[in-house]
Write a protein that holds these residues in place. Structure first.
Motif, PDB file in Angstrom:
ATOM      1  N   SER A  12      -1.148 -19.748  -9.987  1.00 12.04           N
ATOM      2  CA  SER A  12      -1.950 -20.958 -10.241  1.00 12.04           C
ATOM      3  C   SER A  12      -2.570 -21.389  -8.923  1.00 12.04           C
ATOM      4  N   MET A  13      -3.272 -20.445  -8.312  1.00  9.49           N
ATOM      5  CA  MET A  13      -3.709 -20.560  -6.919  1.00  9.49           C
ATOM      6  C   MET A  13      -4.625 -21.746  -6.656  1.00  9.49           C
ATOM      7  N   ASP A  14      -5.352 -22.203  -7.666  1.00 12.94           N
ATOM      8  CA  ASP A  14      -6.254 -23.327  -7.474  1.00 12.94           C
ATOM      9  C   ASP A  14      -5.532 -24.575  -6.994  1.00 12.94           C
ATOM     10  N   SER A  15      -4.237 -24.675  -7.297  1.00 12.92           N
ATOM     11  CA  SER A  15      -3.469 -25.834  -6.857  1.00 12.92           C
ATOM     12  C   SER A  15      -2.701 -25.562  -5.572  1.00 12.92           C
ATOM     13  N   VAL A  16      -2.775 -24.341  -5.049  1.00 13.07           N
ATOM     14  CA  VAL A  16      -2.204 -24.039  -3.736  1.00 13.07           C
ATOM     15  C   VAL A  16      -3.277 -24.236  -2.673  1.00 13.07           C
ATOM     16  N   PHE A  17      -4.427 -23.595  -2.885  1.00 15.81           N
ATOM     17  CA  PHE A  17      -5.547 -23.712  -1.952  1.00 15.81           C
ATOM     18  C   PHE A  17      -6.634 -24.551  -2.620  1.00 15.81           C
ATOM     19  N   MET A  18      -6.477 -25.860  -2.573  1.00 15.27           N
ATOM     20  CA  MET A  18      -7.418 -26.739  -3.258  1.00 15.27           C
ATOM     21  C   MET A  18      -8.788 -26.654  -2.599  1.00 15.27           C
ATOM     22  N   MET A  19      -9.812 -26.585  -3.427  1.00 13.74           N
ATOM     23  CA  MET A  19     -11.141 -26.237  -2.933  1.00 13.74           C
ATOM     24  C   MET A  19     -12.173 -27.254  -3.370  1.00 13.74           C
ATOM     25  N   GLN A  20     -13.433 -26.960  -3.072  1.00  7.03           N
ATOM     26  CA  GLN A  20     -14.548 -27.823  -3.453  1.00  7.03           C
ATOM     27  C   GLN A  20     -14.500 -28.086  -4.955  1.00  7.03           C
ATOM     28  N   ARG A  51       6.479 -39.283  -7.582  1.00  2.99           N
ATOM     29  CA  ARG A  51       7.554 -39.142  -8.559  1.00  2.99           C
ATOM     30  C   ARG A  51       8.875 -38.791  -7.882  1.00  2.99           C
ATOM     31  N   VAL A  52       8.807 -37.942  -6.866  1.00  2.00           N
ATOM     32  CA  VAL A  52      10.027 -37.627  -6.118  1.00  2.00           C
ATOM     33  C   VAL A  52      10.505 -38.855  -5.353  1.00  2.00           C
ATOM     34  N   LYS A  53       9.577 -39.530  -4.694  1.00  3.00           N
ATOM     35  CA  LYS A  53       9.927 -40.705  -3.895  1.00  3.00           C
ATOM     36  C   LYS A  53      10.615 -41.767  -4.747  1.00  3.00           C
ATOM     37  N   ALA A  54      10.242 -41.856  -6.011  1.00  2.00           N
ATOM     38  CA  ALA A  54      10.791 -42.884  -6.889  1.00  2.00           C
ATOM     39  C   ALA A  54      12.254 -42.654  -7.245  1.00  2.00           C
ATOM     40  N   VAL A  55      12.744 -41.417  -7.052  1.00  2.00           N
ATOM     41  CA  VAL A  55      14.109 -41.128  -7.513  1.00  2.00           C
ATOM     42  C   VAL A  55      15.039 -40.671  -6.391  1.00  2.00           C
ATOM     43  N   VAL A  56      14.526 -40.548  -5.157  1.00  2.00           N
ATOM     44  CA  VAL A  56      15.389 -40.148  -4.049  1.00  2.00           C
ATOM     45  C   VAL A  56      15.356 -41.231  -2.975  1.00  2.00           C
ATOM     46  N   SER A  57      16.340 -41.197  -2.112  1.00  2.00           N
ATOM     47  CA  SER A  57      16.416 -42.180  -1.029  1.00  2.00           C
ATOM     48  C   SER A  57      15.895 -41.631   0.293  1.00  2.00           C
ATOM     49  N   LYS A  58      15.475 -40.380   0.298  1.00  2.00           N
ATOM     50  CA  LYS A  58      14.994 -39.726   1.514  1.00  2.00           C
ATOM     51  C   LYS A  58      13.465 -39.792   1.588  1.00  2.00           C
ATOM     52  N   PRO A  59      12.896 -39.666   2.787  1.00  2.00           N
ATOM     53  CA  PRO A  59      11.432 -39.694   2.908  1.00  2.00           C
ATOM     54  C   PRO A  59      10.772 -38.489   2.248  1.00  2.00           C
ATOM     55  N   VAL A  60       9.482 -38.647   1.968  1.00  2.00           N
ATOM     56  CA  VAL A  60       8.708 -37.625   1.247  1.00  2.00           C
ATOM     57  C   VAL A  60       7.406 -37.353   1.996  1.00  2.00           C
ATOM     58  N   ILE A  61       7.077 -36.060   2.106  1.00  2.00           N
ATOM     59  CA  ILE A  61       5.810 -35.602   2.677  1.00  2.00           C
ATOM     60  C   ILE A  61       4.880 -35.205   1.527  1.00  2.00           C
ATOM     61  N   GLY A  62       3.637 -35.673   1.583  1.00  2.00           N
ATOM     62  CA  GLY A  62       2.654 -35.311   0.565  1.00  2.00           C
ATOM     63  C   GLY A  62       1.572 -34.428   1.128  1.00  2.00           C
ATOM     64  N   VAL A  63       0.892 -33.690   0.240  1.00  2.00           N
ATOM     65  CA  VAL A  63      -0.143 -32.751   0.654  1.00  2.00           C
ATOM     66  C   VAL A  63      -1.204 -32.698  -0.434  1.00  2.00           C
ATOM     67  N   SER A  64      -2.363 -32.201  -0.134  1.00  2.00           N
ATOM     68  CA  SER A  64      -3.499 -31.856  -1.003  1.00  2.00           C
ATOM     69  C   SER A  64      -4.788 -32.442  -0.457  1.00  2.00           C
ATOM     70  N   ARG A  65      -5.319 -31.759   0.569  1.00  2.00           N
ATOM     71  CA  ARG A  65      -6.594 -32.107   1.196  1.00  2.00           C
ATOM     72  C   ARG A  65      -6.606 -33.559   1.659  1.00  2.00           C
ATOM     73  N   LEU A  66      -5.512 -34.009   2.249  1.00  2.00           N
ATOM     74  CA  LEU A  66      -5.384 -35.415   2.601  1.00  2.00           C
ATOM     75  C   LEU A  66      -6.253 -35.804   3.794  1.00  2.00           C
ATOM     76  N   GLY A  67      -6.783 -34.825   4.528  1.00  2.00           N
ATOM     77  CA  GLY A  67      -7.764 -35.158   5.555  1.00  2.00           C
ATOM     78  C   GLY A  67      -8.990 -35.825   4.973  1.00  2.00           C
ATOM     79  N   TRP A  68      -9.226 -35.622   3.669  1.00  3.33           N
ATOM     80  CA  TRP A  68     -10.327 -36.270   2.958  1.00  3.33           C
ATOM     81  C   TRP A  68      -9.882 -37.557   2.270  1.00  3.33           C
ATOM     82  N   ALA A  69      -8.599 -37.873   2.346  1.00  3.06           N
ATOM     83  CA  ALA A  69      -8.072 -39.001   1.560  1.00  3.06           C
ATOM     84  C   ALA A  69      -7.108 -39.834   2.392  1.00  3.06           C
TER      85      ALA A  69
END
Length: 621
Positions: free
Chosen positions: A263-271, A284-302
């Motif tokens: 499902s490569m389109d969601s690994v290498f997100m593109m134009q 969703r993970v952050k809501a159920v764990v007490s540890k910090p969470v790292i997020g990803v997905s072209r966040l340089g644009w967001a």
């Protein structure tokens, strides 16, 4: 506090204090030696990113098993004590910049071709099920071999600590071995390592526990998880969340992503994909764990979206991946209010699909300095004698030549015949789903030339007999050319440049990237659009990931692909391949001026060839 200020606040991962919320994601580069050792090229690349302002760098997939488990080609390896020395050199270099560094322990499992295994041993997996995306049929692991792999992870963790790493990231995402055991799609075992969720989770849980036992209670651990696989029969988010809760006592941070190579389109997100698309999974993970969470997905644009997520408690850290390849200094530029000077990733995925997949080291079509940080720094040293440099043409090649020459201390003037610099980048901006990236690229060119002191003249057609007077060096970057459009057709590039099409259905003759841009341009206006493919196939001049992604977008827009010309009436656009344009002579340039020809004008090629040609010519002036 401004919207983005929260991104520059410190935060904790276990005992570590990170100076800001920016983390560089692991990206395979092949900058290591062919033997898997840390090289000067790898170190220079990562030091440049450390200087750019991130708080933590996660090293690329670090092989715990070189024989059958390494990523394609030559990743960094950590399967023997022999490699501690080089790894320690790397950690020391990063620490000198005040930045933390993690290793990422990795086993490819079935996502590996037999040719990439030692002595043709072939890949291994929980079950003998071949990935539809990459790799040959794997051999199902015996229980005793599973125990050996757990020990390999444990030994690699010991070496990570010995080499001075600050954190260990366990690679449990994107369809690699740990993911394969969790997945009901790839794990069909009937023993204690397959079947129920608890059994499928057994092996990755054993790995996490073994690493925690090895490094002690306080050493920071991260687990990177594809919360959902996005493949038929694969793991869904509910089980991903259950696994996060299962390993929460043993890890200090969750690194949340999605998908596998199937499902490569969601690994290498593109134009065409929305930045921050995967942040709801992190939340969703952050809501159920007490540890910090790292997020990803072209966040340089967001970054605005990311900052709001941190403020709301839905996220703790922002992972930057390909954008770090494109601009190592994004973090500092944003902090200094220079967002227009950020060279933003355009999502073409040439770095992976165009280079890594064909055996090259990683490159970036927009950043010619990537992988050559040391050579570029040496070449950009200001020169003792300033020259008067004239650059003719404001496309990517001309831009890079002008920028490099100016940084070397020369007096640079750039002339562009049209109303705005950008060249063919501007034609791609006519396509809706590319406009954001293309416009940002042109804005970067404009802001950067202003920053380095290049004098830019637009609406300035070049007259070789008069315009070059006084120049010591003339750089000709006027682009390539295409043969004249056949009678009864309109040149596709002309249509994109003008932004206009006569009414009626549209037939595109040709299937290269320009043809597909023209098809998107027509379809977004609601036109019935047909692309007549040629023998090269659809998107033959694009990397296969981008080509497949583009076809998917066009099909959703209603574009049809046919192999024979239906001969329907309507508007016909032709898209022949462009070639080097050596037709116009330079005899009228003053004899005392050195003439340099760059980009498509010199030898054709696409964006990578243009930026490379312009930059390396510029630092030779």
């Amino acid at each position: 506090m401004s919207t983005l200020d929260v991104l520059y606040t410190p935060a904790q991962i276990g005992r570590l204090t990170l100076k800001n919320r920016f983390v560089q994601s692991p990206m395979h580069t092949k900058f290591a030696t062919e033997f898997g050792e840390v090289s000067e090229k790898l170190t220079d690349y990562l030091v440049a990113r450390a200087k750019g302002g991130v708080s933590l760098i996660i090293l690329e997939n670090t092989a715990i098993d070189w024989k059958v488990g390494r990523a394609a080609g030559n990743p960094v390896r950590i399967d023997d004590d022999l490699f501690i020395a080089g790894l320690s050199d790397l950690t020391e270099a990063i620490h000198r910049e005040g930045v933390l560094i993690a290793t990422q322990l990795h086993h490819a499992g079935r996502q590996n071709p037999r040719s990439n295994t030692v002595d043709g041993l072939g890949p291994v997996a929980p079950s003998a099920i071949t990935s539809s995306a990459i790799g040959d049929e794997p051999r199902a692991l015996e229980v005793s071999e599973i125990k050996q792999i757990v020990q390999q992870f444990r030994d690699a963790a010991r070496r990570s600590v010995a080499a001075g790493f600050d954190l260990i990231d366990i690679h449990g995402s994107h369809g690699y071995l740990l993911t394969q055991f969790l997945s009901p799609q790839s794990n069909h075992r009937t023993d204690e390592y397959g079947g129920s969720f608890d059994n499928r989770a057994r092996f990755p849980l054993e790995v996490v526990r073994a690493i925690r036992d090895e490094v002690g209670p306080d050493f920071p651990l991260s687990y990177r998880i594809s919360l959902e696989e996005r493949v038929e029969g694969g793991m869904e988010a509910e089980e991903g969340i259950a696994f996060c809760k299962l390993i929460e006592p043993y890890v200090d941070v969750f690194n949340v992503t999605a998908a596998t190579y199937e499902s490569m389109d969601s690994v290498f997100m593109m134009q065409g994909r929305e930045p921050a698309e995967l942040l709801p999974l992190a939340a969703r993970v952050k809501a159920v764990v007490s540890k910090p969470v790292i997020g990803v997905s072209r966040l340089g644009w967001a970054l605005d979206t990311s900052a709001r997520a941190i403020e709301s408690g839905a996220l703790d850290f922002v992972a930057l991946a390909r954008t770090q390849l494109t601009d190592a200094n994004l973090v500092f530029k944003i902090k200094n209010g220079e967002s227009g000077r950020v060279r933003r990733c355009i999502g073409c995925n040439e770095c992976v699909g165009g280079f890594l997949f064909r055996g090259w080291r990683v490159h970036c079509v927009m950043n010619p300095e990537l992988g050559y940080e040391r050579e570029a720094a040496q070449g950009l040293t200001p020169q003792a004698k300033s020259k008067r440099v004239l650059v003719v043409g404001g496309g990517p090649a001309g831009f890079e030549a002008a920028r490099a020459a100016a940084l070397r201390g020369h007096d640079v003037r750039l002339v562009e015949a049209s109303a705005r610099i950008g060249g063919q980048v501007l034609t791609a901006a006519a396509v809706d789903y590319k406009r954001r990236e293309m416009e940002a690229y042109v804005t970067f060119m404009e802001k950067e030339l202003e920053h380095v002191g290049v004098r830019v003249q637009v609406n300035a057609p070049f007259d070789f007999s008069t315009s070059a007077e006084g120049a010591d060096v003339v750089v000709v970057a006027t682009g390539g050319y295409a043969p004249a459009a056949p009678e009864g057709t309109i040149d596709a590039m002309h249509a994109l440049r003008s932004g206009e099409l006569p009414p009626g259905r549209v037939t595109i003759l040709g299937s290269n990237e320009i043809a597909l841009n023209a098809a998107a341009f027509a379809a977004q206006q609601g036109r019935e659009t047909v692309v007549i493919t040629n023998e090269g196939g659809v998107g033959y001049d694009m990397n296969p990931i981008l080509a497949a992604h583009t076809v998917g977008i066009l099909e959703r827009l209603g574009v049809r692909f046919v192999s024979t010309d239906p001969g329907d009436s309507g508007i016909r656009l032709s898209s022949p391949d462009w070639a080097a344009d050596s037709r116009a002579p330079f005899a009228e340039i003053p004899a005392d001026a050195e003439v340099l020809v760059v980009g498509a004008r010199a030898k054709g090629g696409r964006l990578y060839a243009a930026t490379q040609s312009g930059f390396w010519t510029g630092i030779g002036i």
